[in-house]
Write a protein that holds these residues in place. Sequence first.
Motif, PDB file in Angstrom:
ATOM      1  N   ALA A  72       0.809  -0.813  -0.358  1.00 48.47           N
ATOM      2  CA  ALA A  72      -0.014   0.305   0.094  1.00 48.47           C
ATOM      3  C   ALA A  72       0.938   0.999  -0.256  1.00 48.47           C
ATOM      4  N   ASP A  73       1.323   1.444   0.454  1.00 48.03           N
ATOM      5  CA  ASP A  73       2.618   1.941   1.178  1.00 48.03           C
ATOM      6  C   ASP A  73       3.167   3.231  -0.720  1.00 48.03           C
ATOM      7  N   LEU A  74       4.027   1.968  -1.046  1.00 44.18           N
ATOM      8  CA  LEU A  74       4.139   1.606  -2.567  1.00 44.18           C
ATOM      9  C   LEU A  74       3.511   1.860  -3.804  1.00 44.18           C
ATOM     10  N   ALA A  75       2.244   1.566  -3.424  1.00 44.45           N
ATOM     11  CA  ALA A  75       1.034   2.156  -4.746  1.00 44.45           C
ATOM     12  C   ALA A  75       0.824   4.002  -4.231  1.00 44.45           C
ATOM     13  N   VAL A  76       0.899   3.766  -3.445  1.00 48.72           N
ATOM     14  CA  VAL A  76       0.382   5.058  -2.811  1.00 48.72           C
ATOM     15  C   VAL A  76       1.387   6.023  -3.477  1.00 48.72           C
ATOM     16  N   ASN A  77       2.791   5.683  -2.875  1.00 56.62           N
ATOM     17  CA  ASN A  77       4.103   6.572  -3.545  1.00 56.62           C
ATOM     18  C   ASN A  77       3.696   6.837  -4.662  1.00 56.62           C
ATOM     19  N   GLN A  78       3.937   5.899  -5.634  1.00 61.99           N
ATOM     20  CA  GLN A  78       3.681   5.509  -7.114  1.00 61.99           C
ATOM     21  C   GLN A  78       2.864   6.938  -7.430  1.00 61.99           C
ATOM     22  N   TYR A  79       1.559   6.404  -6.991  1.00 61.29           N
ATOM     23  CA  TYR A  79       0.114   7.542  -7.394  1.00 61.29           C
ATOM     24  C   TYR A  79       0.486   8.932  -7.122  1.00 61.29           C
ATOM     25  N   VAL A  80       0.799   9.340  -5.982  1.00 64.00           N
ATOM     26  CA  VAL A  80       1.804  10.439  -5.801  1.00 64.00           C
ATOM     27  C   VAL A  80       2.084  11.292  -6.241  1.00 64.00           C
ATOM     28  N   LEU A  81       3.517  10.491  -7.223  1.00 57.49           N
ATOM     29  CA  LEU A  81       4.423  10.966  -7.756  1.00 57.49           C
ATOM     30  C   LEU A  81       3.930  11.241  -8.699  1.00 57.49           C
ATOM     31  N   GLU A  82       3.276  10.293  -9.724  1.00 60.16           N
ATOM     32  CA  GLU A  82       3.007  10.393 -11.083  1.00 60.16           C
ATOM     33  C   GLU A  82       2.241  11.627 -11.780  1.00 60.16           C
ATOM     34  N   ARG A  83       0.635  11.376 -10.419  1.00 56.70           N
ATOM     35  CA  ARG A  83       0.104  12.877 -10.836  1.00 56.70           C
ATOM     36  C   ARG A  83       0.380  13.961  -9.710  1.00 56.70           C
ATOM     37  N   LEU A  84       1.368  14.625  -9.210  1.00 52.99           N
ATOM     38  CA  LEU A  84       1.811  15.725  -9.151  1.00 52.99           C
ATOM     39  C   LEU A  84       3.027  15.932  -9.966  1.00 52.99           C
ATOM     40  N   GLN A  85       3.925  14.805 -10.655  1.00 52.63           N
ATOM     41  CA  GLN A  85       4.486  15.524 -11.539  1.00 52.63           C
ATOM     42  C   GLN A  85       4.511  15.082 -12.955  1.00 52.63           C
ATOM     43  N   SER A  86       2.862  14.659 -13.212  1.00 51.15           N
ATOM     44  CA  SER A  86       2.767  15.224 -14.626  1.00 51.15           C
ATOM     45  C   SER A  86       1.868  16.496 -14.879  1.00 51.15           C
ATOM     46  N   ALA A  87       1.181  16.845 -13.599  1.00 50.25           N
ATOM     47  CA  ALA A  87       0.526  17.916 -13.025  1.00 50.25           C
ATOM     48  C   ALA A  87       1.419  19.639 -13.130  1.00 50.25           C
ATOM     49  N   LEU A  88       3.080  18.581 -12.547  1.00 50.61           N
ATOM     50  CA  LEU A  88       3.822  19.714 -12.024  1.00 50.61           C
ATOM     51  C   LEU A  88       5.433  19.985 -12.980  1.00 50.61           C
ATOM     52  N   GLY A  89       5.415  18.436 -13.242  1.00 46.97           N
ATOM     53  CA  GLY A  89       6.896  19.009 -13.272  1.00 46.97           C
ATOM     54  C   GLY A  89       7.807  19.041 -12.354  1.00 46.97           C
ATOM     55  N   THR A  90       9.278  18.511 -13.029  1.00 45.74           N
ATOM     56  CA  THR A  90      10.235  18.429 -12.151  1.00 45.74           C
ATOM     57  C   THR A  90      11.298  19.708 -11.728  1.00 45.74           C
ATOM     58  N   GLU A  91      11.008  20.800 -12.281  1.00 47.75           N
ATOM     59  CA  GLU A  91      11.718  21.949 -13.217  1.00 47.75           C
ATOM     60  C   GLU A  91      11.555  22.826 -11.164  1.00 47.75           C
ATOM     61  N   HIS A  92      10.570  23.341 -11.134  1.00 47.41           N
ATOM     62  CA  HIS A  92      10.658  24.070 -10.464  1.00 47.41           C
ATOM     63  C   HIS A  92      10.452  23.421  -8.632  1.00 47.41           C
ATOM     64  N   PHE A  93      10.037  22.402  -8.819  1.00 47.18           N
ATOM     65  CA  PHE A  93       9.177  21.890  -7.634  1.00 47.18           C
ATOM     66  C   PHE A  93       9.968  20.534  -7.602  1.00 47.18           C
ATOM     67  N   GLY A  94      10.822  20.626  -5.603  1.00 40.62           N
ATOM     68  CA  GLY A  94      11.059  19.585  -5.340  1.00 40.62           C
ATOM     69  C   GLY A  94       9.820  17.954  -4.810  1.00 40.62           C
ATOM     70  N   TYR A  95      10.410  16.841  -4.659  1.00 33.25           N
ATOM     71  CA  TYR A  95       9.351  15.980  -4.020  1.00 33.25           C
ATOM     72  C   TYR A  95      10.669  15.022  -3.108  1.00 33.25           C
ATOM     73  N   LEU A  96       9.617  15.462  -1.894  1.00 33.42           N
ATOM     74  CA  LEU A  96      10.969  14.398  -1.170  1.00 33.42           C
ATOM     75  C   LEU A  96       9.886  13.122  -0.240  1.00 33.42           C
ATOM     76  N   SER A  97      10.008  12.270  -0.595  1.00 37.14           N
ATOM     77  CA  SER A  97       8.769  11.201  -0.481  1.00 37.14           C
ATOM     78  C   SER A  97       9.279  10.083   0.827  1.00 37.14           C
ATOM     79  N   GLU A  98       8.991   9.889   1.834  1.00 36.01           N
ATOM     80  CA  GLU A  98       9.403   8.174   2.755  1.00 36.01           C
ATOM     81  C   GLU A  98       9.784   7.472   1.565  1.00 36.01           C
ATOM     82  N   GLU A  99       9.296   7.111   0.472  1.00 34.73           N
ATOM     83  CA  GLU A  99       9.617   5.793  -0.318  1.00 34.73           C
ATOM     84  C   GLU A  99      11.373   6.220  -1.106  1.00 34.73           C
ATOM     85  N   THR A 100      10.899   7.036  -0.765  1.00 32.86           N
ATOM     86  CA  THR A 100      11.502   7.468  -1.983  1.00 32.86           C
ATOM     87  C   THR A 100      13.575   7.697  -2.044  1.00 32.86           C
TER      88      THR A 100
END
Length: 310
Positions: A72-100
């Motif tokens: 469940a941790d891993l599935a949600v982590n993948q879902y959230v990162l895909e949603r956020l990075q698809s919408a907002l990209g990685t140039e202006h936003f960093g992504y600090l996640s427990e699972e990565t």
Amino acid sequence: MTRTLLSVGNGILASLHTIEGTPVEDLLAIARSVGWGASKILRAYYRGKSPDDGSDQDLQIQDKKDGPVTAADLAVNQYVLERLQSALGTEHFGYLSEETYKASQSPFPQSWVWIIDPLDGTRDFIDQTGEYAFHLALTHNGRPALSVVACPELERLYFAVLGGGSYVETPDGTVTQRHVSTCDRPEDLTVVVSRTHRDGRFNQLLQALPCQNQLAVGSVGGKIAALVDQRADMYISLSGKSAPKDWDMAAPELILTEAGGKFTHFNGDPLRYNTGDVNQWGGLMASNGVCHDHLCAEATRLLTELDATR
């Protein structure tokens, strides 16, 4: 007080208008949608089902240094990162996640960093207490500016934007503002505590404080929800061999402070995030704010006395 989505958005825009070109109300809409989506995934796994087709799903529990990790941790982590990075990209936003997160990781260079805990309270999730949560916070230069805490089994999603107040949303779309209690007598305060993660030093501190009413709740997100729902008034975190991490505290902190509470180190310093060390060492106190400074000083004094006798 129940408000429409539009009026909530207008209140928020009085504080922040856009972040890296995206309207704050749009970022909040994305975060809330992600929170509800994460809740759906977690609820499916909690019931032993696949969120995709409803088939039986094994949690695939892995024991790691900082605690168990599940499918469940891993599935949600993948879902959230895909949603956020698809919408907002990685140039202006960093992504600090427990699972990565990697222990050797330096602070993200971006001033805006999303901090993600896909499943806060994994042990409670495994033990089926229902007291687990999802955390998502957007921080700016190390401080939270927007956050979501979802409590799937309560079917509640708490959200806040800096300067815009704290709110809770239910599945039918009702949005209600949250405020902490006004209890001003230390002996009458209710302390929300963990069932686990309590060593002898921490228990001695709890026993010595004037506030002896206790409410046991699993996840940090659930604990802070108890404060803004006025079921409790105070929460203490005390690191020992390990410490809570950025993803445990960032989202709940803003939910509490925008509801009128305080969340600091015992010495009054604010919490800082994305510093390169994700550990939040020392004593932390979250409260309704009325007796906050007094109780921080009292906790510091008691710990000094306890440590002197050890």
